[in-house]
Design a protein around this motif. Structure first.
Motif, PDB file in Angstrom:
ATOM      1  N   ALA A   1      -7.548  43.223  17.962  1.00  0.00           N
ATOM      2  CA  ALA A   1      -6.607  42.835  17.181  1.00  0.00           C
ATOM      3  C   ALA A   1      -6.446  41.221  17.330  1.00  0.00           C
ATOM      4  N   ALA A   2      -6.466  40.674  18.689  1.00  0.00           N
ATOM      5  CA  ALA A   2      -6.197  39.287  18.981  1.00  0.00           C
ATOM      6  C   ALA A   2      -7.713  38.603  18.352  1.00  0.00           C
ATOM      7  N   CYS A   3      -8.561  39.182  18.188  1.00  0.00           N
ATOM      8  CA  CYS A   3      -9.661  38.470  17.456  1.00  0.00           C
ATOM      9  C   CYS A   3      -9.986  38.809  16.315  1.00  0.00           C
ATOM     10  N   TYR A   4      -9.030  39.465  15.508  1.00  0.00           N
ATOM     11  CA  TYR A   4      -9.049  39.589  14.074  1.00  0.00           C
ATOM     12  C   TYR A   4      -7.641  38.865  13.885  1.00  0.00           C
ATOM     13  N   SER A   5      -7.096  38.296  14.500  1.00  0.00           N
ATOM     14  CA  SER A   5      -5.787  37.732  14.080  1.00  0.00           C
ATOM     15  C   SER A   5      -6.188  36.623  12.916  1.00  0.00           C
ATOM     16  N   ALA A   6      -5.294  36.503  11.969  1.00  0.00           N
ATOM     17  CA  ALA A   6      -5.504  35.506  10.666  1.00  0.00           C
ATOM     18  C   ALA A   6      -4.441  34.368  11.047  1.00  0.00           C
ATOM     19  N   SER A   7      -4.250  34.058  12.320  1.00  0.00           N
ATOM     20  CA  SER A   7      -3.122  33.182  12.730  1.00  0.00           C
ATOM     21  C   SER A   7      -3.205  31.665  12.344  1.00  0.00           C
ATOM     22  N   THR A   8      -4.670  31.393  12.184  1.00  0.00           N
ATOM     23  CA  THR A   8      -5.051  29.973  11.725  1.00  0.00           C
ATOM     24  C   THR A   8      -4.278  29.474  10.401  1.00  0.00           C
ATOM     25  N   MET A   9      -3.572  30.620   9.629  1.00  0.00           N
ATOM     26  CA  MET A   9      -2.803  30.326   8.643  1.00  0.00           C
ATOM     27  C   MET A   9      -1.709  29.505   8.770  1.00  0.00           C
ATOM     28  N   TRP A  10      -1.090  29.464   9.878  1.00  0.00           N
ATOM     29  CA  TRP A  10       0.043  28.640  10.346  1.00  0.00           C
ATOM     30  C   TRP A  10      -0.612  27.298  10.981  1.00  0.00           C
TER      31      TRP A  10
ATOM     32  N   MET B   1       0.814  -1.107  -0.145  1.00  0.00           N
ATOM     33  CA  MET B   1      -0.020   0.000  -0.056  1.00  0.00           C
ATOM     34  C   MET B   1       0.934   1.333  -0.098  1.00  0.00           C
ATOM     35  N   GLN B   2       0.791   2.267  -0.911  1.00  0.00           N
ATOM     36  CA  GLN B   2       1.498   3.437  -1.051  1.00  0.00           C
ATOM     37  C   GLN B   2       1.212   4.639  -0.185  1.00  0.00           C
ATOM     38  N   TYR B   3       2.125   5.057   0.570  1.00  0.00           N
ATOM     39  CA  TYR B   3       1.650   6.114   1.571  1.00  0.00           C
ATOM     40  C   TYR B   3       2.434   7.351   0.971  1.00  0.00           C
ATOM     41  N   GLN B   4       1.892   8.392   1.291  1.00  0.00           N
ATOM     42  CA  GLN B   4       2.666   9.802   1.096  1.00  0.00           C
ATOM     43  C   GLN B   4       2.296  10.524   2.310  1.00  0.00           C
ATOM     44  N   GLU B   5       3.404  11.654   2.418  1.00  0.00           N
ATOM     45  CA  GLU B   5       3.077  12.519   3.226  1.00  0.00           C
ATOM     46  C   GLU B   5       2.389  13.815   2.614  1.00  0.00           C
ATOM     47  N   VAL B   6       1.036  13.869   3.065  1.00  0.00           N
ATOM     48  CA  VAL B   6       0.378  15.243   2.531  1.00  0.00           C
ATOM     49  C   VAL B   6       0.233  16.358   3.365  1.00  0.00           C
ATOM     50  N   ASN B   7       0.668  17.612   2.460  1.00  0.00           N
ATOM     51  CA  ASN B   7       0.517  18.841   3.110  1.00  0.00           C
ATOM     52  C   ASN B   7      -0.774  19.453   3.128  1.00  0.00           C
ATOM     53  N   PHE B   8      -1.266  20.041   4.322  1.00  0.00           N
ATOM     54  CA  PHE B   8      -2.355  20.808   4.361  1.00  0.00           C
ATOM     55  C   PHE B   8      -2.111  22.188   4.826  1.00  0.00           C
ATOM     56  N   ASP B   9      -1.990  23.117   3.918  1.00  0.00           N
ATOM     57  CA  ASP B   9      -1.629  24.502   4.156  1.00  0.00           C
ATOM     58  C   ASP B   9      -2.710  25.384   4.701  1.00  0.00           C
ATOM     59  N   GLY B  10      -2.486  26.323   5.566  1.00  0.00           N
ATOM     60  CA  GLY B  10      -3.405  27.192   5.935  1.00  0.00           C
ATOM     61  C   GLY B  10      -3.572  28.335   4.963  1.00  0.00           C
ATOM     62  N   LEU B  11      -4.666  28.579   4.527  1.00  0.00           N
ATOM     63  CA  LEU B  11      -5.038  29.611   3.464  1.00  0.00           C
ATOM     64  C   LEU B  11      -5.151  31.194   4.304  1.00  0.00           C
ATOM     65  N   ILE B  12      -4.317  31.819   3.848  1.00  0.00           N
ATOM     66  CA  ILE B  12      -4.097  33.363   4.763  1.00  0.00           C
ATOM     67  C   ILE B  12      -5.444  33.887   4.660  1.00  0.00           C
ATOM     68  N   GLY B  13      -5.904  34.426   5.679  1.00  0.00           N
ATOM     69  CA  GLY B  13      -7.255  34.982   5.774  1.00  0.00           C
ATOM     70  C   GLY B  13      -7.337  36.308   5.527  1.00  0.00           C
TER      71      GLY B  13
ATOM     72  N   GLY C   1       6.056  33.395  10.611  1.00  0.00           N
ATOM     73  CA  GLY C   1       5.865  31.835  10.053  1.00  0.00           C
ATOM     74  C   GLY C   1       6.483  31.768   8.744  1.00  0.00           C
ATOM     75  N   GLY C   2       7.257  30.768   8.417  1.00  0.00           N
ATOM     76  CA  GLY C   2       7.792  30.449   7.161  1.00  0.00           C
ATOM     77  C   GLY C   2       7.013  29.150   6.679  1.00  0.00           C
ATOM     78  N   PRO C   3       7.733  28.663   5.644  1.00  0.00           N
ATOM     79  CA  PRO C   3       7.126  27.425   5.121  1.00  0.00           C
ATOM     80  C   PRO C   3       6.853  26.292   5.720  1.00  0.00           C
ATOM     81  N   ALA C   4       7.413  26.036   6.728  1.00  0.00           N
ATOM     82  CA  ALA C   4       6.979  24.797   7.525  1.00  0.00           C
ATOM     83  C   ALA C   4       5.816  25.271   8.432  1.00  0.00           C
ATOM     84  N   CYS C   5       5.630  26.411   8.938  1.00  0.00           N
ATOM     85  CA  CYS C   5       4.637  26.923   9.611  1.00  0.00           C
ATOM     86  C   CYS C   5       3.207  26.861   9.305  1.00  0.00           C
ATOM     87  N   LEU C   6       3.337  27.081   7.941  1.00  0.00           N
ATOM     88  CA  LEU C   6       1.925  27.190   7.072  1.00  0.00           C
ATOM     89  C   LEU C   6       1.518  25.668   6.777  1.00  0.00           C
TER      90      LEU C   6
END
Length: 448
Positions: free
Chosen positions: A98-107, A1-13, A368-373
């Motif tokens: 500002a805290a309640c507006y944060s787009a931090s789910t992008m990471w 059975m073939q396995y892969q590492e799948v990336n799910f990136d957060g879309l920046i809000g 936040g860089g590539p791996a954070c996303l």
């Protein structure tokens, strides 16, 4: 059975802004109050995802949380309509708005900790959404992330969802930013390296908070049904936390049989790496490949240089069974020392044979860089087929998301723009359309 590492990136809000909310994150603090460019930020993130697809990697999209978080603002004592709440909050407590507006789910690396089905005793992929209780703006994310993950990974035959850990300081959890899976192949049992910042009796940083606890990592390993020989808990060096290494993925990154990290990353690092190699041999006594560890010393790159360049927050991806490519942020090009360190890496005896630079300046300015996303999910073909298909990026979805961003996102967002009473309705309209694009009806419930 073939396995892969799948990336799910957060879309920046659409509410991407620079409020400097993350203590210990030097880039976030440095850009506090700067003008943000939400449209550019989202397009940069989308282009990074699309590049992964072009390189043959399966790539998923995680939509942003609804912002502003009106429920939290109501719980904090503001009342009335959304417009009234925004006006009150900006006037009386702009830091709360500002805290309640944060787009931090992008990471998305902080969205959850994920255990591969090849590692768990029940043969399922396990998810524990991070409680992120160290900071207010991130602590409100789990209320959205937990049901989102349940909708995307919704087949109980393959996926098991846990609740976030208790919102108490002993169980502070920052998700996969402090978790690395090392394995011979993704379909083989691997070693889950959990890195924590503080335990009950361990030394602690003096300046910045240690965000991940030993207790949280221990509970997740137990929840996810990880056998003892499939896990290793190691403490992050408190001295590097005080230099801005707020998550382990700022100073270490691993993929398959390769781990690269700074020599100052861990407490008792020599002993921890010895234990890691011993576990690797126990899991893979007669098979190859071997575990390869590359350590960077101060002669190649200081901790400060690692933090400013985000070299260790690069992504490692498989090009084939032997070779990997490093996807590094363009910030690495701003330092000759960092460029030389990357050249040394590529010339050293390890699987990394090439580097590619990704422009994520808008995300990087907030720390936040590539791996954070990205959230990494090792998956079999069957598990991949059981995942909500509309979130996987292809040319059609890429084109629709690009047009959606250009239609709905503001070009600029300044700190004072959070007081704009029209901004919440703009974001609501955008996210309602996004839910249709991703075929996730009812994902967002807005209070107007």
């Amino acid at each position: 059975m073939q396995y892969q590492e799948v990336n799910f990136d957060g879309l920046i809000g659409p509410s991407h802004n620079y409020a400097g909310l993350s203590r210990g994150n030097i880039a976030s603090d440095k850009h506090r109050g700067a003008v943000a460019f939400p449209r550019l930020a989202a397009l940069q993130g989308l282009e990074k995802m699309w590049r992964l697809v072009q390189l043959g990697q399966p790539q998923g999209v995680l939509p942003p949380a609804p912002r502003p978080d009106i429920t939290t603002l109501r719980n904090l004592g503001f009342s009335g309509s959304t417009k009234n709440i925004v006006t009150q909050a900006f006037s009386q407590a702009p830091h709360l708005l500002a805290a309640c507006y944060s787009a931090s789910t992008m990471w998305a690396a902080n969205a959850a900790t994920v255990t591969a089905s090849a590692d768990s005793s029940d043969g399922k992929i396990h998810f524990t959404p991070a409680n992120l209780i160290t900071t207010l703006h991130r602590s409100i994310e789990a209320a959205f992330i937990a049901p989102l993950l349940q909708r995307i990974f919704n087949d109980p035959s393959y996926f098991y969802h846990h609740s976030p850990l208790p919102g108490q300081t002993d169980f502070a959890d920052e998700g996969a930013a402090n978790h690395t899976r090392l394995c011979r192949n993704h379909n083989q049992p691997g070693i889950n390296l959990f890195v924590y910042g503080r335990g009950h009796d361990s030394i602690a940083p003096l300046i910045y908070p240690a965000r991940q606890t030993y207790a949280a990592s221990e509970v997740i390993a137990r929840q996810h049904m990880l056998p003892a020989n499939n896990q290793l808990l190691a403490q992050q060096n408190p001295k590097v936390i005080d230099q801005g290494v707020f998550h382990n993925d700022v100073i270490a990154v691993g993929h398959r049989n390769f781990l690269m990290l700074h020599q100052q990353a861990l407490v008792n690092q020599k002993e921890q790496l010895k234990a890691l190699r011993k576990q690797w041999h126990q899991l893979n006594p007669y098979t190859s490949p071997s575990l390869i560890v590359t350590e960077f010393g101060d002669t190649q790159l200081t901790v400060s240089e690692a933090v400013s360049s985000y070299l260790f927050n690069s992504q490692l991806i498989s090009m084939d069974d032997q070779n990997m490519r490093l996807l590094a942020p363009t910030n690495c090009l701003q330092s000759n020392r960092t460029k030389q360190a990357i050249e040394w890496l590529i010339q050293s005896d390890n699987p990394v044979t090439g580097v590619e630079y990704i422009d994520l300046t808008q995300s990087m300015n907030n720390g936040g860089g590539p791996a954070c996303l990205r959230l990494r999910v090792p998956m079999s073909k069957a598990e991949l087929s059981a995942t909500h298909p509309a979130v996987f990026l292809d040319l059609n979805l890429y084109t629709r998301l690009k047009n959606w961003i250009e239609k709905h996102y503001r070009e600029e967002l300044r700190p004072e723009d959070l007081a704009d009473p029209d901004l919440p309705s703009e974001i609501q309209m955008a996210l309602e359309e996004l839910a249709l694009i991703l075929e996730l009806p009812g994902l967002y419930s807005f209070q107007v």
